[in-house]
Every structure is written in structure tokens, then in C-alpha cells.
Design an enzyme around this catalytic site. Structure first.
Site, PDB file in Angstrom:
ATOM      1  N   LYS A 202      -3.442   2.386  -4.588  1.00 39.85           N
ATOM      2  CA  LYS A 202      -4.432   3.180  -4.095  1.00 39.85           C
ATOM      3  C   LYS A 202      -4.406   3.436  -2.505  1.00 39.85           C
ATOM      4  CE  LYS A 202      -8.083   2.411  -7.142  1.00 39.85           C
ATOM      5  NZ  LYS A 202      -9.499   1.896  -7.522  1.00 39.85           N
TER       6      LYS A 202
ATOM      7  N   ASP B  37      -4.694  -2.447  -5.057  1.00 35.21           N
ATOM      8  CA  ASP B  37      -5.863  -2.174  -4.557  1.00 35.21           C
ATOM      9  C   ASP B  37      -6.091  -2.624  -3.121  1.00 35.21           C
ATOM     10  OD1 ASP B  37      -8.110  -0.642  -4.737  1.00 35.21           O
ATOM     11  OD2 ASP B  37      -9.260  -2.097  -5.796  1.00 35.21           O
TER      12      ASP B  37
ATOM     13  N   GLY C 276      -3.662  -6.106 -17.197  1.00 39.22           N
ATOM     14  CA  GLY C 276      -3.575  -4.793 -16.844  1.00 39.22           C
ATOM     15  C   GLY C 276      -2.033  -4.333 -16.739  1.00 39.22           C
TER      16      GLY C 276
HETATM   17  P1  IMP Z   1      -6.377  -6.266  -5.703  1.00 36.52           P
HETATM   18  O1  IMP Z   1      -6.419  -7.561  -5.583  1.00 36.52           O
HETATM   19  O2  IMP Z   1      -7.755  -5.508  -5.151  1.00 36.52           O
HETATM   20  O3  IMP Z   1      -5.174  -5.442  -5.144  1.00 36.52           O
HETATM   21  O4  IMP Z   1      -7.021  -5.735  -7.473  1.00 36.52           O
HETATM   22  C1  IMP Z   1      -5.982  -5.582  -8.199  1.00 36.52           C
HETATM   23  C2  IMP Z   1      -6.584  -5.599  -9.512  1.00 36.52           C
HETATM   24  O5  IMP Z   1      -7.866  -5.012  -9.622  1.00 36.52           O
HETATM   25  C3  IMP Z   1      -5.675  -4.933 -10.340  1.00 36.52           C
HETATM   26  O6  IMP Z   1      -4.796  -5.821 -11.252  1.00 36.52           O
HETATM   27  C4  IMP Z   1      -6.768  -4.390 -11.479  1.00 36.52           C
HETATM   28  O7  IMP Z   1      -6.959  -5.228 -12.601  1.00 36.52           O
HETATM   29  C5  IMP Z   1      -7.784  -4.367 -10.683  1.00 36.52           C
HETATM   30  N1  IMP Z   1      -8.161  -2.917 -10.051  1.00 36.52           N
HETATM   31  C6  IMP Z   1      -8.067  -2.326  -8.948  1.00 36.52           C
HETATM   32  N2  IMP Z   1      -8.334  -0.874  -8.978  1.00 36.52           N
HETATM   33  C7  IMP Z   1      -8.300  -0.621 -10.323  1.00 36.52           C
HETATM   34  C8  IMP Z   1      -8.835   0.420 -10.916  1.00 36.52           C
HETATM   35  O8  IMP Z   1      -8.854   1.761 -10.113  1.00 36.52           O
HETATM   36  N3  IMP Z   1      -9.054   0.757 -12.231  1.00 36.52           N
HETATM   37  C9  IMP Z   1      -8.762  -0.428 -13.078  1.00 36.52           C
HETATM   38  N4  IMP Z   1      -8.524  -1.901 -12.453  1.00 36.52           N
HETATM   39  C10 IMP Z   1      -8.496  -1.457 -11.234  1.00 36.52           C
HETATM   40 MG    MG Z   2      -5.300  -6.702 -13.061  1.00 35.33          MG
END
Ligand code: IMP
Ligand code: MG
Length: 179
Positions: free
Chosen positions: A128, A100, A41
Site C-alpha cells: 500500500k 501496510d 491473509g
Molecule cells: P502491517 O503490519 O501494518 O504491515 O499490516 C499487515 C497486516 O495488516 C496484513 O497482514 C493484513 O492482515 C492487515 N491489513 C493491512 N491492510 C489491509 C487491508 O487493506 N485489508 C485487509 N487487511 C489488511
Molecule cells: Mg495478515
């Protein structure tokens, strides 16, 4: 192709990335900066951001995926460090597309310390609202966005949409398993 409602334009992102580059540049004067980017990403952000940082720096890559389904969820995190060799003694800046739940960056910060990094900071393009489960304040954050599933500028849905130059919200009816 399903509708994407633009949230951040190409111009807005460009300007903000330039500002982040300036901040990072002034904070890392004289330090051995290593940017560790989280695949896939952060790829586009990485390419744009490093060109705004006029310092000697190294780029390293690692892959982290927490996907259970097509969108995002708190599944087990799988980390592949094959392309992030030497962080010992380096000042590491972890770079991801979006904060996220915070599980990904939280785990990786810990991992970089384990591997002997001199310091570890975090940078994200997006954060987010209302989703964070792990306490982590990103040191550099491009934009705070509402809780919606976004795509573009590196972010995907089912590995599609990464190439869009803007960030947009995918039409609700297209996103099936977002909690
Ligand atoms: P976390 O570990 O929940 O903070 O997730 C982070 C990862 O989830 C990011 O590196 C993204 O790859 C994916 N992710 C979280 N939200 C989104 C979104 O709205 N669109 C696309 N990918 C997301
Ligand atoms: Mg990612």
C-alpha cells in the site's frame, strides 16, 4: 453483502503470481528454501504461489495479528509460531498478503534472524502506498496499490471476503475504523 469494487481481477493476480513464482524459482536454485507464510491473509497466495515454484521447498506457517479493531491498525503484534518449527540454517522467504505499515514483516524478519535463518527475504502480494512506518523493501511484490482498505484473495474485513478470487476495495461506508 456490501459492494466490493474490483481493483485486481482474478486473471491479473494469476499472471502476476506466476511471474513471482518464476523469479523466486530462479533466485533459489540450489538453496534450501522455506516459505514461512503469515496466517491467515496469505493462505490463498501461498497455495497458488508454491505451485509455481518448481524447487524442493518447505512450507511453514505462523500467525501474526495486529488487529485492534475490525480493520487494520498498529496494535500490539501477537505472534504464534507453533507451526513454524525449524528455520535454523534455512533460506527463509516470509510471505504475507499485504505490506501496510510494515510492522508485521519488520518484526518477523527480525524474529527469523533470531531463530538462526541463513537468509531472510520477504514477498507480498500487495504493497500500500503512503502507509509504511517501518523501513522494509519487499524482495518480491505483486502489486503496488493506493491507500484503500482492500479485501479478497485472502484479505479480510471482519474475517469475511477472504474467499473472493479478486482483490477489491470495500465500499467506504462499510469500513468503520480504518484510520
Ligand atoms: P502491517 O503490519 O501494518 O504491515 O499490516 C499487515 C497486516 O495488516 C496484513 O497482514 C493484513 O492482515 C492487515 N491489513 C493491512 N491492510 C489491509 C487491508 O487493506 N485489508 C485487509 N487487511 C489488511
Ligand atoms: Mg495478515
Amino acid at each position: 453483502m456490501p459492494a466490493v469494487n474490483i481493483l485486481l481481477t482474478e486473471a491479473q493476480i494469476e499472471e502476476r503470481v506466476r511471474q513471482l513464482g518464476r523469479e523466486i524459482e530462479s533466485d533459489y536454485q540450489g538453496k534450501p528454501l522455506t516459505i514461512v507464510a503469515v496466517l491467515t491473509g496469505s493462505l490463498i497466495l501461498l497455495a497458488d504461489l508454491v505451485r509455481q515454484i518448481h524447487l524442493p521447498l518447505r512450507v511453514a506457517l505462523l500467525q501474526a495479528s495486529s488487529y485492534k479493531g475490525a480493520t487494520t491498525s498498529a496494535g500490539a503484534l501477537i505472534i504464534n509460531e507453533a507451526f513454524a518449527p525449524d528455520v535454523a540454517g534455512r533460506d527463509v522467504l516470509l510471505l504475507d498478503d499485504i505490506l501496510d505499515t510494515g510492522h508485521t514483516l519488520g518484526t518477523l524478519v527480525h524474529r527469523m534472524h533470531e531463530r538462526g535463518a541463513a537468509s531472510v527475504r520477504t514477498a507480498v502480494l500487495l504493497r500500500k502506498v503512503g502507509r509504511q512506518e517501518v523501513h522494509l523493501e519487499p524482495d518480491y511484490c505483486g502489486f503496488v496499490i493506493p491507500d484503500a482498505f482492500v479485501v479478497g484473495y485472502g484479505l479480510d474485513y471482519n474475517d469475511d471476503y477472504r474467499h473472493l478470487p479478486h482483490v477489491g476495495v470495500l465500499d467506504e461506508s462499510q469500513v468503520r475504523d480504518h484510520p
